[in-house]
Design an enzyme around this catalytic site. Structure first.
Site, PDB file in Angstrom:
ATOM      1  N   ASP A  61       1.018  -1.522   0.341  1.00  0.00           N
ATOM      2  CA  ASP A  61       0.372  -0.048   0.118  1.00  0.00           C
ATOM      3  C   ASP A  61       0.984   1.023  -0.358  1.00  0.00           C
ATOM      4  O   ASP A  61       1.530   1.355   1.105  1.00  0.00           O
ATOM      5  CB  ASP A  61      -0.890  -0.044   1.134  1.00  0.00           C
ATOM      6  CG  ASP A  61      -1.679   1.275   1.197  1.00  0.00           C
ATOM      7  OD1 ASP A  61      -1.767   1.879   0.835  1.00  0.00           O
ATOM      8  OD2 ASP A  61      -3.340   0.862   1.782  1.00  0.00           O
ATOM      9  N   ARG A 122      11.796   8.753  -0.443  1.00  0.00           N
ATOM     10  CA  ARG A 122      11.887   9.116   1.091  1.00  0.00           C
ATOM     11  C   ARG A 122      12.985   7.788   1.139  1.00  0.00           C
ATOM     12  O   ARG A 122      14.187   8.051   1.823  1.00  0.00           O
ATOM     13  CB  ARG A 122      11.722   9.759   1.785  1.00  0.00           C
ATOM     14  CG  ARG A 122      12.003   9.504   3.183  1.00  0.00           C
ATOM     15  CD  ARG A 122      10.804   9.730   4.588  1.00  0.00           C
ATOM     16  NE  ARG A 122      10.984   9.475   5.961  1.00  0.00           N
ATOM     17  CZ  ARG A 122      11.016   8.231   6.233  1.00  0.00           C
ATOM     18  NH1 ARG A 122      11.058   7.554   6.392  1.00  0.00           N
ATOM     19  NH2 ARG A 122      11.900   8.602   7.878  1.00  0.00           N
ATOM     20  N   SER A 140       4.726  12.350 -13.571  1.00  0.00           N
ATOM     21  CA  SER A 140       3.521  13.361 -13.251  1.00  0.00           C
ATOM     22  C   SER A 140       2.609  13.148 -14.511  1.00  0.00           C
ATOM     23  O   SER A 140       2.205  12.132 -15.441  1.00  0.00           O
ATOM     24  CB  SER A 140       4.304  14.718 -13.748  1.00  0.00           C
ATOM     25  OG  SER A 140       3.629  16.075 -13.158  1.00  0.00           O
ATOM     26  N   TYR A 155      -6.836  15.499  -9.435  1.00  0.00           N
ATOM     27  CA  TYR A 155      -6.281  15.423 -10.254  1.00  0.00           C
ATOM     28  C   TYR A 155      -4.625  15.918 -10.351  1.00  0.00           C
ATOM     29  O   TYR A 155      -3.340  16.389 -10.628  1.00  0.00           O
ATOM     30  CB  TYR A 155      -6.257  14.509 -11.243  1.00  0.00           C
ATOM     31  CG  TYR A 155      -5.410  13.924 -12.245  1.00  0.00           C
ATOM     32  CD1 TYR A 155      -4.733  12.306 -11.677  1.00  0.00           C
ATOM     33  CD2 TYR A 155      -4.915  14.721 -13.223  1.00  0.00           C
ATOM     34  CE1 TYR A 155      -3.954  12.389 -12.688  1.00  0.00           C
ATOM     35  CE2 TYR A 155      -3.957  14.108 -14.327  1.00  0.00           C
ATOM     36  CZ  TYR A 155      -3.142  12.751 -14.032  1.00  0.00           C
ATOM     37  OH  TYR A 155      -2.180  12.013 -14.464  1.00  0.00           O
ATOM     38  N   LYS A 159      -0.750  16.805  -9.100  1.00  0.00           N
ATOM     39  CA  LYS A 159       0.578  16.120 -10.115  1.00  0.00           C
ATOM     40  C   LYS A 159       1.283  17.367 -10.194  1.00  0.00           C
ATOM     41  O   LYS A 159       2.359  17.319 -10.137  1.00  0.00           O
ATOM     42  CB  LYS A 159       0.288  16.212 -11.567  1.00  0.00           C
ATOM     43  CG  LYS A 159      -0.471  14.826 -11.331  1.00  0.00           C
ATOM     44  CD  LYS A 159       0.663  13.342 -11.076  1.00  0.00           C
ATOM     45  CE  LYS A 159      -0.225  12.456 -11.905  1.00  0.00           C
ATOM     46  NZ  LYS A 159       0.756  11.322 -11.550  1.00  0.00           N
ATOM     47  N   VAL A 188      -2.097   8.699 -23.468  1.00  0.00           N
ATOM     48  CA  VAL A 188      -1.652   7.080 -23.599  1.00  0.00           C
ATOM     49  C   VAL A 188      -3.247   6.548 -22.904  1.00  0.00           C
ATOM     50  O   VAL A 188      -4.269   7.358 -22.417  1.00  0.00           O
ATOM     51  CB  VAL A 188      -0.633   6.309 -23.209  1.00  0.00           C
ATOM     52  CG1 VAL A 188       0.841   6.730 -23.221  1.00  0.00           C
ATOM     53  CG2 VAL A 188      -0.828   7.006 -21.553  1.00  0.00           C
TER      54      VAL A 188
END
Length: 272
Positions: A61, A122, A140, A155, A159, A188
């Site tokens: 997750d 990280r 992105s 969204y 981004k 796409v």
């Protein structure tokens, strides 16, 4: 480029662009850790890798810090220290006015598209710095550069946050041998495209802009997702070692590149 011995971690590897990138990196010799929520779909990706490829399925997750830390331990134990990270996991989230939006769905979009890449970076970047070589690619979207409009706040915000995070991390990595860049993978025809198509159809005329984009992608066939895999592969090369903190576009995409932040901004007055 021969990536033998350079362990790659690909999130969202169960489908779409993440799957294409994982296959490309494996074809170039990289041991690949496949990360996503669904184990069955990850196993399907694993079966698509070239014969003899070293790979690892890690159901995770991505929005939970402890899950990312667990994934890191598994990857390092089974494959070694990661040298490549591609954050390809993403969702489009709700298409709705802010005042009508589902807070849980809106926040989940930010978690998956912006917070999860932060957590993955990280977790894995220290190992790259220690090795003196690393490549991070954050998937992105041009949506973060378009003029804001109604219905797409989750969204596009996620981004835009990912883009700016990429720039901050890039500033930290100067001189380490590690780079991080954001890419627009093209327009796409993927599962996300199908999700947008279904959601805009339910909203009818209110989502006309999305319907136009969906129809345009369908009529043109969309960009070849292999072009995004090409771009990721190009960033692995020695020639790309100086490319850091950029927003990059696929070659000859359906959508012309939009200006981002490639030009240096004016120096703040207190730094002059």
């Amino acid at each position: 480029m021969n990536l033998s011995g350079k362990v790659a971690v690909v999130t969202g590897a169960s489908r779409g662009l993440g799957q294409r990138v994982a296959i490309r990196l494996a074809n170039q010799g990289a041991p690949v850790a496949l990360l996503a929520r669904g184990e069955a779909a990850l196993r399907e990706t694993q079966r698509m890798l070239p014969a003899g490829a070293s790979s690892l399925v890690v159901p995770v997750d991505l929005a939970k810090p402890e899950s990312i830390d667990d994934a890191k331990r598994i990857v390092e134990r089974e494959l070694g220290v990661a040298r490549i990270l591609v954050n390809a996991a993403g969702v489009f989230g709700p298409i709705d006015l802010v005042r009508n939006s589902d807070p849980d769905a809106w926040i989940e979009t930010i978690q998956i598209n912006a917070i999860a890449p932060y957590l993955a970076c990280r977790a894995f970047v220290s190992g790259m710095i220690a090795q003196g070589w690393g490549r991070i690619v954050n998937v992105s979207s041009a949506a973060a550069l378009h003029t804001p409009g109604p219905l797409n706040s989750a969204y596009a915000t996620s981004k835009a946050a990912l883009n700016h995070f990429t720039r901050h991390l890039a500033a930290e990595l100067v001189g380490t041998g590690v780079t991080v860049n954001a890419i627009h993978p093209g327009d796409v025809k993927t599962e996300m495209w199908a999700d947008i198509k279904a959601k805009s159809a339910r909203l009818g005329r209110a989502a006309a802009g999305f319907t136009q984009w969906v129809d345009w992608v369908e009529q043109t066939g969309g960009d070849d997702p292999e072009k995004a895999a090409d771009l990721v592969a190009d960033l692995m090369t020695d020639q790309a070692a100086s490319i850091n903190g950029r927003f990059l576009w696929i070659k000859d995409g359906l959508q012309s590149p939009i200006p981002s932040w490639d030009q240096a901004g004016e120096l703040q007055p207190w730094r002059r």
